[in-house]
Design a protein around this motif. Structure first.
Motif, PDB file in Angstrom:
ATOM      1  N   ASN A  53      17.912  37.513 -61.091  1.00 51.89           N
ATOM      2  CA  ASN A  53      19.310  37.301 -61.505  1.00 51.89           C
ATOM      3  C   ASN A  53      19.462  37.049 -63.008  1.00 51.89           C
ATOM      4  N   ILE A  54      18.890  37.952 -63.792  1.00 52.45           N
ATOM      5  CA  ILE A  54      18.994  37.839 -65.248  1.00 52.45           C
ATOM      6  C   ILE A  54      19.778  39.016 -65.816  1.00 52.45           C
ATOM      7  N   VAL A  55      20.452  38.761 -66.944  1.00 47.31           N
ATOM      8  CA  VAL A  55      21.161  39.828 -67.648  1.00 47.31           C
ATOM      9  C   VAL A  55      20.236  40.423 -68.702  1.00 47.31           C
ATOM     10  N   ARG A  56      20.724  41.474 -69.362  1.00 50.51           N
ATOM     11  CA  ARG A  56      19.869  42.225 -70.272  1.00 50.51           C
ATOM     12  C   ARG A  56      19.266  41.349 -71.376  1.00 50.51           C
ATOM     13  N   ALA A  57      20.064  40.506 -72.004  1.00 51.88           N
ATOM     14  CA  ALA A  57      19.570  39.681 -73.109  1.00 51.88           C
ATOM     15  C   ALA A  57      18.445  38.766 -72.647  1.00 51.88           C
ATOM     16  N   GLU A  58      18.574  38.223 -71.438  1.00 53.18           N
ATOM     17  CA  GLU A  58      17.533  37.344 -70.901  1.00 53.18           C
ATOM     18  C   GLU A  58      16.268  38.130 -70.576  1.00 53.18           C
ATOM     19  N   ALA A  59      16.445  39.347 -70.056  1.00 58.07           N
ATOM     20  CA  ALA A  59      15.288  40.198 -69.774  1.00 58.07           C
ATOM     21  C   ALA A  59      14.560  40.566 -71.059  1.00 58.07           C
ATOM     22  N   SER A  60      15.320  40.854 -72.109  1.00 60.15           N
ATOM     23  CA  SER A  60      14.724  41.216 -73.390  1.00 60.15           C
ATOM     24  C   SER A  60      13.895  40.074 -73.961  1.00 60.15           C
ATOM     25  N   THR A  61      14.422  38.851 -73.878  1.00 63.34           N
ATOM     26  CA  THR A  61      13.692  37.684 -74.367  1.00 63.34           C
ATOM     27  C   THR A  61      12.400  37.480 -73.584  1.00 63.34           C
ATOM     28  N   PHE A  62      12.475  37.627 -72.266  1.00 63.76           N
ATOM     29  CA  PHE A  62      11.297  37.467 -71.410  1.00 63.76           C
ATOM     30  C   PHE A  62      10.238  38.520 -71.748  1.00 63.76           C
ATOM     31  N   ILE A  63      10.675  39.771 -71.930  1.00 63.14           N
ATOM     32  CA  ILE A  63       9.751  40.865 -72.218  1.00 63.14           C
ATOM     33  C   ILE A  63       9.093  40.687 -73.581  1.00 63.14           C
ATOM     34  N   ASP A  64       9.856  40.188 -74.560  1.00 63.42           N
ATOM     35  CA  ASP A  64       9.280  39.951 -75.894  1.00 63.42           C
ATOM     36  C   ASP A  64       8.092  38.990 -75.817  1.00 63.42           C
ATOM     37  N   LYS A  65       8.166  38.019 -74.901  1.00 61.01           N
ATOM     38  CA  LYS A  65       7.090  37.041 -74.773  1.00 61.01           C
ATOM     39  C   LYS A  65       5.842  37.648 -74.128  1.00 61.01           C
ATOM     40  N   LEU A  66       6.005  38.790 -73.477  1.00 57.93           N
ATOM     41  CA  LEU A  66       4.856  39.461 -72.861  1.00 57.93           C
ATOM     42  C   LEU A  66       4.047  40.272 -73.868  1.00 57.93           C
ATOM     43  N   THR A  67       4.665  40.647 -74.971  1.00 59.62           N
ATOM     44  CA  THR A  67       4.047  41.597 -75.890  1.00 59.62           C
ATOM     45  C   THR A  67       2.858  40.994 -76.630  1.00 59.62           C
ATOM     46  N   ALA A  68       1.905  41.865 -76.969  1.00 60.75           N
ATOM     47  CA  ALA A  68       0.739  41.443 -77.731  1.00 60.75           C
ATOM     48  C   ALA A  68       1.135  41.066 -79.155  1.00 60.75           C
ATOM     49  N   SER A  69       2.138  41.744 -79.682  1.00 62.67           N
ATOM     50  CA  SER A  69       2.683  41.470 -81.012  1.00 62.67           C
ATOM     51  C   SER A  69       3.989  42.222 -81.128  1.00 62.67           C
ATOM     52  N   GLN A  70       4.969  41.620 -81.789  1.00 61.93           N
ATOM     53  CA  GLN A  70       6.241  42.299 -81.966  1.00 61.93           C
ATOM     54  C   GLN A  70       6.199  43.326 -83.085  1.00 61.93           C
ATOM     55  N   ASN A  71       5.048  43.509 -83.694  1.00 66.43           N
ATOM     56  CA  ASN A  71       4.918  44.473 -84.783  1.00 66.43           C
ATOM     57  C   ASN A  71       4.522  45.863 -84.297  1.00 66.43           C
ATOM     58  N   TYR A  72       4.281  46.007 -82.985  1.00 66.11           N
ATOM     59  CA  TYR A  72       3.952  47.318 -82.427  1.00 66.11           C
ATOM     60  C   TYR A  72       5.155  47.888 -81.692  1.00 66.11           C
ATOM     61  N   MET A  73       5.077  49.180 -81.387  1.00 66.01           N
ATOM     62  CA  MET A  73       6.071  49.835 -80.541  1.00 66.01           C
ATOM     63  C   MET A  73       5.629  49.684 -79.088  1.00 66.01           C
ATOM     64  N   TYR A  74       6.606  49.679 -78.188  1.00 65.84           N
ATOM     65  CA  TYR A  74       6.299  49.611 -76.762  1.00 65.84           C
ATOM     66  C   TYR A  74       7.212  50.553 -75.993  1.00 65.84           C
ATOM     67  N   ALA A  75       6.630  51.344 -75.107  1.00 65.98           N
ATOM     68  CA  ALA A  75       7.428  52.019 -74.096  1.00 65.98           C
ATOM     69  C   ALA A  75       7.663  51.003 -72.985  1.00 65.98           C
ATOM     70  N   LEU A  76       8.878  50.946 -72.479  1.00 66.00           N
ATOM     71  CA  LEU A  76       9.273  49.920 -71.515  1.00 66.00           C
ATOM     72  C   LEU A  76       9.857  50.572 -70.276  1.00 66.00           C
ATOM     73  N   ARG A  77       9.413  50.080 -69.127  1.00 69.05           N
ATOM     74  CA  ARG A  77       9.966  50.550 -67.855  1.00 69.05           C
ATOM     75  C   ARG A  77      10.252  49.346 -66.969  1.00 69.05           C
ATOM     76  N   ILE A  78      11.499  49.273 -66.470  1.00 67.17           N
ATOM     77  CA  ILE A  78      11.896  48.239 -65.514  1.00 67.17           C
ATOM     78  C   ILE A  78      12.352  48.925 -64.232  1.00 67.17           C
ATOM     79  N   ASP A  79      11.666  48.653 -63.149  1.00 64.16           N
ATOM     80  CA  ASP A  79      12.084  49.144 -61.835  1.00 64.16           C
ATOM     81  C   ASP A  79      12.687  47.969 -61.082  1.00 64.16           C
ATOM     82  N   GLY A  80      13.934  48.121 -60.602  1.00 67.20           N
ATOM     83  CA  GLY A  80      14.543  46.965 -59.987  1.00 67.20           C
ATOM     84  C   GLY A  80      15.787  47.239 -59.175  1.00 67.20           C
ATOM     85  N   ASP A  81      16.304  46.148 -58.659  1.00 65.34           N
ATOM     86  CA  ASP A  81      17.525  46.124 -57.868  1.00 65.34           C
ATOM     87  C   ASP A  81      18.585  45.433 -58.724  1.00 65.34           C
ATOM     88  N   PHE A  82      19.650  46.151 -59.040  1.00 65.30           N
ATOM     89  CA  PHE A  82      20.649  45.662 -59.988  1.00 65.30           C
ATOM     90  C   PHE A  82      21.942  45.273 -59.269  1.00 65.30           C
TER      91      PHE A  82
END
Length: 243
Positions: free
Chosen positions: A96-125
């Protein structure tokens, strides 16, 4: 920050976001050639004829009238970003998160914010809000004017995939800084450029990119384009991130 070990992985891009903003809506890169560069990605089609989303090696055309179809392999694109998606980082997303919250969560997963990332979210909206560009006719207008006609579409209670790229801020103008994503329903009948969503549940996968292979158009329109306007940041915000 993730402890993931960084290894080389290439992302391919044709043209620049700043060229698209300046009305460079045509190039000679075909969908067939693009798929030879990657099985995952996004972009648009010549004349801004809808949004492009490439998932699992299939290229879809998401039109302004709400229609979705597999793209003609001979169709051309003026701007696209693709890679071969390898899920380096995977995680269940909070419920039950909105886009901004998902973006913040995903940023914390990254190895570094200085790289590019392809992103895929599979879910129920619970809901997802999108827009789709309307095909343009010559003489082409700048994108800030062209996107004024975009219809906002909101879908409720759908499952599908949000796919795109998380791009560092230093790439502004080359690409779209932050998360630039498109959506496609699981039944492949609806989609568009993502503005916002509320995710009931889902998983995120990230493919880290260290190498950017950039191919620039050889057209007169690109040669004469203004690629460094003073209001570049505002133009990107208006065309790509407005809600």
């Amino acid at each position: 920050m993730s402890k993931f070990t960084v290894t080389r992985h290439e992302i391919f891009q044709t043209s620049l976001m700043s060229a698209l903003l300046d009305g460079v809506y045509e190039d000679e890169m075909t969908v067939r050639d693009l798929l030879g560069r990657g099985s995952f990605g996004l972009g648009t089609f010549n004349g801004l004829d809808g949004e492009m989303l490439i998932i699992d090696g299939t290229c879809y055309q998401l039109r302004a009238d709400g229609g979705v179809s597999k793209a003609d392999l001979g169709a051309h694109t003026p701007y696209a970003v693709v890679t071969n998606f390898v899920p380096h980082i995977e995680s269940q997303l909070p419920q039950n998160i909105v886009r901004a919250e998902a973006s913040t969560f995903i940023d914390k997963l990254t190895a570094s914010q200085n790289y590019m990332y392809a992103l895929r979210i599979d879910g129920d909206f619970e809901w997802i809000r999108m827009r789709t560009v309307v095909k343009q006719e010559k003489p082409y207008r700048p994108m800030v004017e062209a996107t004024d006609e975009d219809a906002i579409i909101e879908l409720h209670d759908v499952s599908g995939v949000v796919a795109g790229f998380r791009t560092p801020l230093y790439e502004q103008g080359i690409g779209v800084p932050g998360c630039h994503t498109h959506f496609l329903t699981d039944d492949r009948t609806a989609g568009g450029h993502v503005l916002d969503f509320k995710l009931r549940s889902g998983t995120a996968a990230l493919c880290l990119g260290t190498d950017l292979r950039l191919q620039l158009p050889l057209t007169d329109a690109f040669k004469n384009a203004n690629l460094s306007p003073d209001d570049l940041e505002w133009q990107i915000q208006k065309t790509e991130m407005h809600q």
